[in-house]
Motif scaffolding. Sequence first.
Motif, short mmCIF file in Angstrom:
data_model
loop_
_atom_site.label_atom_id
_atom_site.label_comp_id
_atom_site.label_asym_id
_atom_site.label_seq_id
_atom_site.Cartn_x
_atom_site.Cartn_y
_atom_site.Cartn_z
N UNK A 91 98.39 -13.24 -37.41
CA UNK A 91 97.67 -14.02 -36.39
C UNK A 91 98.21 -13.59 -35.02
N UNK A 92 97.33 -12.93 -34.27
CA UNK A 92 97.74 -12.40 -32.97
C UNK A 92 96.72 -12.85 -31.91
N UNK A 93 97.22 -13.30 -30.77
CA UNK A 93 96.34 -13.71 -29.68
C UNK A 93 96.69 -12.89 -28.45
N UNK A 94 95.68 -12.73 -27.58
CA UNK A 94 95.87 -12.01 -26.33
C UNK A 94 95.88 -13.04 -25.21
N UNK A 95 96.91 -13.01 -24.39
CA UNK A 95 97.04 -13.97 -23.29
C UNK A 95 97.38 -13.23 -22.01
N UNK A 96 97.22 -13.92 -20.90
CA UNK A 96 97.64 -13.37 -19.61
C UNK A 96 99.15 -13.43 -19.50
N UNK A 97 99.72 -12.51 -18.79
CA UNK A 97 101.17 -12.50 -18.61
C UNK A 97 101.65 -13.79 -17.94
N UNK A 98 100.88 -14.29 -16.99
CA UNK A 98 101.30 -15.48 -16.26
C UNK A 98 101.27 -16.75 -17.10
N UNK A 99 100.67 -16.68 -18.30
CA UNK A 99 100.61 -17.86 -19.17
C UNK A 99 101.91 -18.08 -19.93
N UNK A 100 102.84 -17.14 -19.83
CA UNK A 100 104.14 -17.31 -20.47
C UNK A 100 104.97 -18.24 -19.61
N UNK A 101 105.43 -19.33 -20.23
CA UNK A 101 106.18 -20.35 -19.49
C UNK A 101 107.68 -20.16 -19.66
N UNK A 102 108.09 -19.73 -20.85
CA UNK A 102 109.51 -19.66 -21.14
C UNK A 102 109.78 -18.56 -22.16
N UNK A 103 110.88 -17.87 -21.99
CA UNK A 103 111.35 -16.90 -22.98
C UNK A 103 112.46 -17.58 -23.77
N UNK A 104 112.28 -17.65 -25.08
CA UNK A 104 113.25 -18.32 -25.95
C UNK A 104 114.37 -17.36 -26.34
N UNK A 105 115.53 -17.90 -26.69
CA UNK A 105 116.61 -17.04 -27.18
C UNK A 105 116.20 -16.38 -28.49
#
Length: 110
Positions: A91-105
Motif C-alpha cells: 500500500x503506497x500513497x503519493x503525497x506532497x513533500x509539505x504534507x510531512x509533519x514529523x519524521x519519526x525515529x
Amino acid sequence: MFIAQAFAQTAPAATPAGGPESSLLSMLPLLLMFVVLYFVMIRPQMKKQKEHKAMVDALAKGDEVVTAGGLLGRVSKLGEAFLHVELADGVEVQIQRSAVVQVLPKGTLK
C-alpha cells in the motif's frame, strides 16, 4: 449658582500645530505594539517555517514519517515536489513533500 460657575471655567487653549514631539509621542504606542507583535507572533512563526522546510529537504528514502492527515508510513520514493509513502506492505500513497509533519525515529513502525 454653583452650576453657573462650572460653565464659566474654560479649558486651556491647545497649541495650533502641536509640535513634532507631539506627533512622535502619539505614534509611540503604535510602534510599540508592532514590535511586541513581531516578537510574539511573527518571529516564532518564521522560525517554525524554516525548521519545517529544513526537515522536508532532509527527507531520505526509508525515513518513517507522519503526514498531515495522520498517516504513518515509510518513505519509498522521493521526487522534486512529491514523495511516495508506504503505509503497509503493498500500500503506497503519493503525497506532497509539505504534507510531512514529523519524521519519526528509526524503528518506530513495525
